[in-house]
Design a protein around this motif. Structure first.
Motif, mmCIF file in Angstrom:
data_model
loop_
_atom_site.group_PDB
_atom_site.id
_atom_site.type_symbol
_atom_site.label_atom_id
_atom_site.label_comp_id
_atom_site.label_asym_id
_atom_site.label_seq_id
_atom_site.Cartn_x
_atom_site.Cartn_y
_atom_site.Cartn_z
ATOM 1 N N ASN A 218 5.699 -12.461 10.982
ATOM 2 C CA ASN A 218 5.235 -11.169 11.483
ATOM 3 C C ASN A 218 3.870 -10.875 10.875
ATOM 4 O OD1 ASN A 218 4.994 -8.251 11.890
ATOM 5 N ND2 ASN A 218 7.181 -8.256 12.309
ATOM 6 N N THR A 219 3.058 -10.087 11.559
ATOM 7 C CA THR A 219 1.754 -9.708 10.998
ATOM 8 C C THR A 219 1.880 -8.608 9.955
ATOM 9 O OG1 THR A 219 1.402 -8.117 12.794
ATOM 10 C CG2 THR A 219 0.492 -10.330 13.086
ATOM 11 N N GLY A 220 3.097 -8.114 9.747
ATOM 12 C CA GLY A 220 3.313 -7.066 8.752
ATOM 13 C C GLY A 220 3.857 -5.789 9.332
ATOM 14 N N GLY A 221 3.954 -5.715 10.671
ATOM 15 C CA GLY A 221 4.485 -4.526 11.312
ATOM 16 C C GLY A 221 5.991 -4.421 11.148
ATOM 17 N N ASN A 222 6.516 -3.247 11.365
ATOM 18 C CA ASN A 222 7.955 -3.030 11.235
ATOM 19 C C ASN A 222 8.683 -3.523 12.475
ATOM 20 O OD1 ASN A 222 7.637 -1.759 8.738
ATOM 21 N ND2 ASN A 222 7.253 0.220 9.697
#
Length: 604
Positions: free
Chosen positions: A346-350
């Motif tokens: 993931n790019t860091g999103g929830n």
């Protein structure tokens, strides 16, 4: 009386001139309304990073704004002042109302500004010294509507080329590139002057001359164009301007890759490790572009001549990944069916974000951005293969393996016709071989066979086996996609890559001969103490708990190399190495069962 009147008039005139002189200022503005940059002096403000507009709205100084500059993490507005100045910048609060900006690296919280809730703006005013300045994101994606810089008057002559650096990189999909730069100056000697422009293939500047007016000022914009006729390695050129003793220059970094490469169709095993592109960043591309045509290096680790990308982030995260989404897509062509294994995060999103292959959402997802996910092999047909996602994810690695119909099982000379084998594919065992899983260890340090596979039987995928052959040689097994999944206990493990393993609490053994080269069995890998193993692709290793450990294990149908317990103390050689049942080396003072030269003894 006349003298006094004259003195009074002189004093008033001086005061007037002083006031005028004190207020002789230079003002520069930029507006981001209507999704465009409008500068009072073109080129005075410069921009770096992402430059996107959004529907930030607000009203300031009688102007209603329908858009603003979206201040993303890389978005930067730069400007330089030659004297002390006041900068005013206006932020929209129509959306993302809790976000704020930064000036020269220092956050500017909303409490530093004047809020106008009715007009959905916050107005900030700051005093700045002469020098280089920048406005960037402070927290989150704020909307920037307007900037004004009022610079105090100066009698010092100035001459400035802006920006200081221009990057011009030509590619097959963009063979002609251009940019603009600005020359500004004050308190200069009036006249006509020429820029100093180097001779570079395909590089032109228009115009090449500039004028300083009778007011001593110069504000002129130039266009630099690069349309090379040949490939050129990265190089640097300098463009300069000189008036009297003053001079300034800009650096032009340029390169050319104008000979387009055609996309290669793969048929053999191919790897795309995105940490091996040789690039650290690259701007987005609106049409599919071959990685080889943006300067990526073709190697065994990254087949730049066989993978294309379309979207915003062909190279991201410092050159370790690319980013895909519903509209950002990787693509390669294969002439044979096969499988792909993809590593991503993931790019860091929830929330979970799913890998999509050929338009089909897979079961593989990652939600935190803190862990990499590596898929099992995903089948692909002989055609164009696309890889993207339902939302932004980082692709770290893609490995294509062509479908195979046969597997080679090698039984080497010198190991009593035994071998181990492991494959991620199911297969039919050929004539001349029997294969076994290992379910345990008996009291005589012999392995216990679990499942037995004879010639013609289907061996499940991902099942490590011990192989017994009628003779040493290479045996060909047919791939069997219908082989049932393995169920049960198997102490054998395998790998298709070379990997170091040393899990605490376990001992590791490989198929080899004992120290005397007399018995074939499972023994510690050479150079280890049994607490680790380095896997060999396509081979298996034995993994047991420390409670089960011994110096080695033999086979059920062979005379054991580790004999039954002897109670004869005379048979124990005090000067030879001895081990306890846990495989630990002990001294002759140790009491109990010990192992020496493949035999068990009771040392009293």
């Amino acid at each position: 009386m006349k003298r006094n009147l004259h003195a009074l008039i002189t004093m008033l005139l001086m005061c007037f001139l002083g006031v005028v002189g004190a207020n002789a200022q230079s003002t520069y503005t930029v507006s981001f309304n209507n999704k465009q940059d409008t500068q009072s002096t073109p080129g005075w403000f410069t921009f770096e990073g992402k430059h996107n507009y959004s529907d930030f709205t607000g009203t300031y100084d009688g102007v209603t704004y329908t858009s603003g500059l979206k201040m993303e993490s890389s978005t930067t507005v730069k400007f330089s002042t030659t004297a002390n100045a006041t900068v005013t910048f206006v932020q929209s609060t129509s959306k993302n109302p809790d976000r704020y900006l930064s000036l020269d690296g220092t956050a500017v919280p909303q409490t530093d500004g004047t809020a106008d809730a009715a007009n959905t703006v916050i107005v900030y005013t700051k005093t700045i010294a002469a020098g280089d300045h920048m406005i960037r994101q402070g927290f989150g994606q704020a909307g920037l509507l307007f900037i004004k810089v009022v610079q105090e008057a100066s009698t010092q002559p100035t001459l400035t080329l802006n920006p200081a650096t221009i990057n011009l990189n030509a590619y097959p999909f963009s063979p002609k590139v251009s940019d603009t730069f600005m020359l500004s100056g004050e308190n200069l000697t009036a006249g006509d002057y020429n820029l100093n422009v180097p001779t570079v293939d395909g590089l032109t500047v228009s115009p090449t001359a500039f004028t300083v007016g009778t007011d001593g000022k110069c504000n002129q914009q130039f266009t630099i164009t690069y349309e090379p006729t040949k490939d050129t390695e990265p190089a640097t050129a300098t463009i300069s301007a000189t008036v009297g003793t003053l001079s300034d220059a800009i650096t032009v970094n340029y390169s050319a890759l104008v000979t387009a490469k055609e996309q290669r169709t793969v048929s053999a095993a191919t790897t795309w490790d995105f940490s091996k592109t040789g690039l650290t960043a690259f701007e987005g591309v609106k049409t599919p572009v071959l990685y080889a045509n943006i300067g990526a290096t073709t190697s065994d680790d990254f087949a730049a001549d066989a993978m294309t990308y379309v979207g915003s982030y062909p190279v991201s995260d410092g050159g370790t990944a690319c980013r895909v989404s519903a509209s950002n897509t990787l693509s390669f062509k294969t002439s044979v069916a096969g499988t792909i294994i993809v590593t991503f995060s993931n790019t860091g999103g929830n929330g979970a974000r799913y890998l999509v292959v050929n338009g089909e959402k897979t079961n593989y997802s990652e939600a935190t951005g803190k862990a990499d996910v590596t898929t099992d092999p995903i089948s692909v047909a002989a055609d164009t293969v696309t890889i993207n996602s339902d939302k932004d994810i980082k692709i770290k690695k893609v490995v294509f393996e062509p479908a195979v119909s046969e597997l080679s099982i090698v039984v080497k000379e010198g190991y009593s016709n035994y071998a181990t084998f492991y494959s991620t594919k199911g297969y039919t065992l050929p004539e001349g071989l029997a294969a076994y899983t290992i379910s345990g260890i008996d009291d005589n340090n012999k392995v216990v066979y679990g499942n037995t596979y004879n010639a013609g039987d289907a061996v499940p995928a991902k099942t490590a086996v011990l192989v017994k052959a009628t003779a040493a040689g290479t045996y060909t097994a047919s791939v069997n996609a219908d082989a049932a999944e393995f169920s049960g206990t198997n102490l054998l493990n395998g790998s298709e890559t070379r990997t170091a393993i040393n899990e605490a609490g376990y001992m590791y053994y490989v198929l080899t001969n004992d120290a005397n080269n007399a018995n074939t069995g499972f023994y510690w890998q050479k150079g280890t103490d049994g607490t680790s193993v380095t896997t060999v692709a396509g081979r298996a290793y034995l993994k047991v708990t420390k409670a089960q450990a011994a110096k080695g294990f033999s086979f059920p149908d062979e005379t054991t190399g580790i004999s039954a317990v002897s109670t004869s103390a005379n048979s124990l050689n005090d000067s030879a190495e001895m081990y306890n049942l846990a495989g630990q080396r002990v001294t002759k003072a140790y009491k109990g069962v010990v192992i020496q030269n493949g035999k068990k003894f009771i040392n009293k």
